[in-house]
Scaffold this motif. Structure first.
Motif, PDB file in Angstrom:
ATOM      1  N   VAL A  85       0.821  -1.221   0.000  1.00  0.00           N
ATOM      2  CA  VAL A  85       0.000   0.000   0.000  1.00  0.00           C
ATOM      3  C   VAL A  85       0.851   1.266   0.000  1.00  0.00           C
ATOM      4  O   VAL A  85       0.302   2.372  -0.020  1.00  0.00           O
ATOM      5  CB  VAL A  85      -0.964   0.016   1.215  1.00  0.00           C
ATOM      6  CG1 VAL A  85      -1.911  -1.160   1.157  1.00  0.00           C
ATOM      7  CG2 VAL A  85      -0.191   0.032   2.541  1.00  0.00           C
ATOM      8  N   PHE A  86       2.196   1.129  -0.001  1.00  0.00           N
ATOM      9  CA  PHE A  86       3.091   2.293  -0.034  1.00  0.00           C
ATOM     10  C   PHE A  86       3.955   2.259  -1.281  1.00  0.00           C
ATOM     11  O   PHE A  86       4.302   1.188  -1.795  1.00  0.00           O
ATOM     12  CB  PHE A  86       4.023   2.300   1.186  1.00  0.00           C
ATOM     13  CG  PHE A  86       3.311   2.345   2.510  1.00  0.00           C
ATOM     14  CD1 PHE A  86       2.441   3.377   2.817  1.00  0.00           C
ATOM     15  CD2 PHE A  86       3.520   1.350   3.454  1.00  0.00           C
ATOM     16  CE1 PHE A  86       1.787   3.422   4.028  1.00  0.00           C
ATOM     17  CE2 PHE A  86       2.872   1.383   4.676  1.00  0.00           C
ATOM     18  CZ  PHE A  86       2.003   2.422   4.965  1.00  0.00           C
ATOM     19  N   ASP A  87       4.337   3.452  -1.753  1.00  0.00           N
ATOM     20  CA  ASP A  87       5.371   3.505  -2.781  1.00  0.00           C
ATOM     21  C   ASP A  87       6.734   3.467  -2.118  1.00  0.00           C
ATOM     22  O   ASP A  87       6.852   3.311  -0.892  1.00  0.00           O
ATOM     23  CB  ASP A  87       5.187   4.728  -3.683  1.00  0.00           C
ATOM     24  CG  ASP A  87       5.368   6.055  -2.947  1.00  0.00           C
ATOM     25  OD1 ASP A  87       5.959   6.073  -1.835  1.00  0.00           O
ATOM     26  OD2 ASP A  87       4.934   7.097  -3.487  1.00  0.00           O
ATOM     27  N   ASN A  91       4.765   6.794   0.667  1.00  0.00           N
ATOM     28  CA  ASN A  91       3.491   7.463   0.420  1.00  0.00           C
ATOM     29  C   ASN A  91       2.403   6.427   0.148  1.00  0.00           C
ATOM     30  O   ASN A  91       2.660   5.373  -0.433  1.00  0.00           O
ATOM     31  CB  ASN A  91       3.618   8.412  -0.780  1.00  0.00           C
ATOM     32  CG  ASN A  91       4.652   9.497  -0.541  1.00  0.00           C
ATOM     33  OD1 ASN A  91       4.652  10.141   0.500  1.00  0.00           O
ATOM     34  ND2 ASN A  91       5.550   9.680  -1.502  1.00  0.00           N
ATOM     35  N   LEU A  93      -0.425   4.417  -1.546  1.00  0.00           N
ATOM     36  CA  LEU A  93      -0.961   4.106  -2.860  1.00  0.00           C
ATOM     37  C   LEU A  93      -2.463   3.839  -2.780  1.00  0.00           C
ATOM     38  O   LEU A  93      -3.148   3.828  -3.805  1.00  0.00           O
ATOM     39  CB  LEU A  93      -0.254   2.877  -3.442  1.00  0.00           C
ATOM     40  CG  LEU A  93       1.244   3.024  -3.704  1.00  0.00           C
ATOM     41  CD1 LEU A  93       1.843   1.683  -4.087  1.00  0.00           C
ATOM     42  CD2 LEU A  93       1.502   4.066  -4.779  1.00  0.00           C
ATOM     43  N   SER A  99      -6.051   1.116   3.775  1.00  0.00           N
ATOM     44  CA  SER A  99      -4.750   0.463   3.723  1.00  0.00           C
ATOM     45  C   SER A  99      -4.332  -0.152   5.052  1.00  0.00           C
ATOM     46  O   SER A  99      -3.403  -0.951   5.108  1.00  0.00           O
ATOM     47  CB  SER A  99      -3.686   1.475   3.293  1.00  0.00           C
ATOM     48  OG  SER A  99      -3.523   2.480   4.285  1.00  0.00           O
TER      49      SER A  99
END
Length: 318
Positions: A85-87, A91, A93, A99
């Protein structure tokens, strides 16, 4: 339905788990969901603290055992997220509220609503403002709710000095709610002697085969613990390691345990259980906490979770 009947107690002793349908009302479940919604709306987790939750050993050691955010969460309210769920910069996504995997591990101590649910034999929660003391008005608007007598249930199980060691709110998000691999809770919450840890898992939504209900191996709580997660010495990396290994459990031995909203599932600390990934359109939210019978019991100093000066394990009985 606060006290167990002799037949229910026998079934729990034989199987290592027991379902108590209708333990909470739909209104009580909604009240907790509304409260957690407010907590999530106000959460502020810096990118360097955004930790993905996993029960797979290699991922646990990499993502959780290496971060102080997880290891120091035993006396705090902290947020843990689903995989992917993170880049690369941390951050989101996915929208933050979709999330999150779980909130842990001290809701029972720091939030007045969850403290009341966990500790009080019966608490009247009334509509209005204020700081949400036991028996008094709360900060959220949920009407009048009387919480179920968890203390009476613990007494009917013969617990003399139960203390609350941790609590979690689990989201099991639609489509991305991660698989929880077969495990024993005592692998992470180890005591001497064994058999002193009990999980109380409360379904706040229907838990179905489609959205990731619990699965158990009945009777698997009688053979000890196959592996342990232990905290490494201060300053070591990673911060935890595993002793032993998880057997290759026979999938045919697992029994699915779908339950309705409001059900409470008693979970022996050594019973093997799991849940599958949620690929449905519906979440599977639950509130769970763990008790330890403190009388004649030693909490392992090697456990990742340790009581602190700020928060010793609080007694369940008030």
């Amino acid at each position: 339905m606060a006290c167990l009947s002799p037949s229910q107690l026998q079934k729990f002793q034989e199987d290592g788990f027991l379902v108590l349908e209708g333990f909470l009302s739909a209104e009580e479940c909604v009240a907790m969901q509304q409260r957690i919604g407010k907590i999530v709306a106000e959460m502020d987790v810096p990118p360097h603290c955004r930790t993905e939750f996993s029960t797979q050993e290699e991922e646990q050691l990499r993502a959780q055992g290496s971060t102080d955010y997880f290891l120091s969460s035993g006396d705090k309210i902290r947020f843990f997220f689903e995989k992917g769920v993170f880049d690369e910069k941390g951050n989101f996504l996915v929208t933050p509220e979709k999330s999150i995997n779980k909130i842990g591990h001290a809701l029972h101590a720091h939030d007045p609503i969850f403290r009341s649910i966990t500790h009080s034999p019966k608490v009247q929660v009334s509509r209005g403002g204020g700081e949400g003391q036991e028996g008094g008005p709360c900060v959220w608007q949920a009407g009048s709710v009387t919480f179920a007598p968890l203390q009476a249930l613990a007494r009917s199980l013969g617990l003399q000095m139960p203390v609350v060691v941790q609590s979690m709110y689990i989201f099991k998000q639609p489509h991305i709610g991660g698989e929880v691999f077969p495990h024993q809770d005592a692998s992470f919450l180890y005591t001497e002697p064994l058999g002193r840890v009990l999980g109380m898992w409360i379904a706040l939504e229907d838990a179905t085969l489609e959205n990731g209900c619990l699965w158990f191996i009945p009777g698997s709580h009688t053979s000890g613990v196959s592996r342990r997660m232990v905290r490494a010495p201060a300053g070591s990396a990673p911060g935890t390691s595993f002793l032993g290994s998880e057997p290759a459990w026979d999938n045919s031995l697992f029994v699915p345990t779908p339950v309705r909203r409001g059900a409470l599932v008693l979970i022996h600390g050594e019973v093997v259980h799991k849940s599958k990934q949620n690929l449905s359109n519906c979440s599977r939210q639950a509130y769970t906490f763990h008790l330890m019978e403190a009388s004649g019991t030693t909490w392992s100093p090697e456990n990742w979770l340790q009581p602190t000066a700020e928060l010793p394990f609080p007694p369940l009985y008030t």
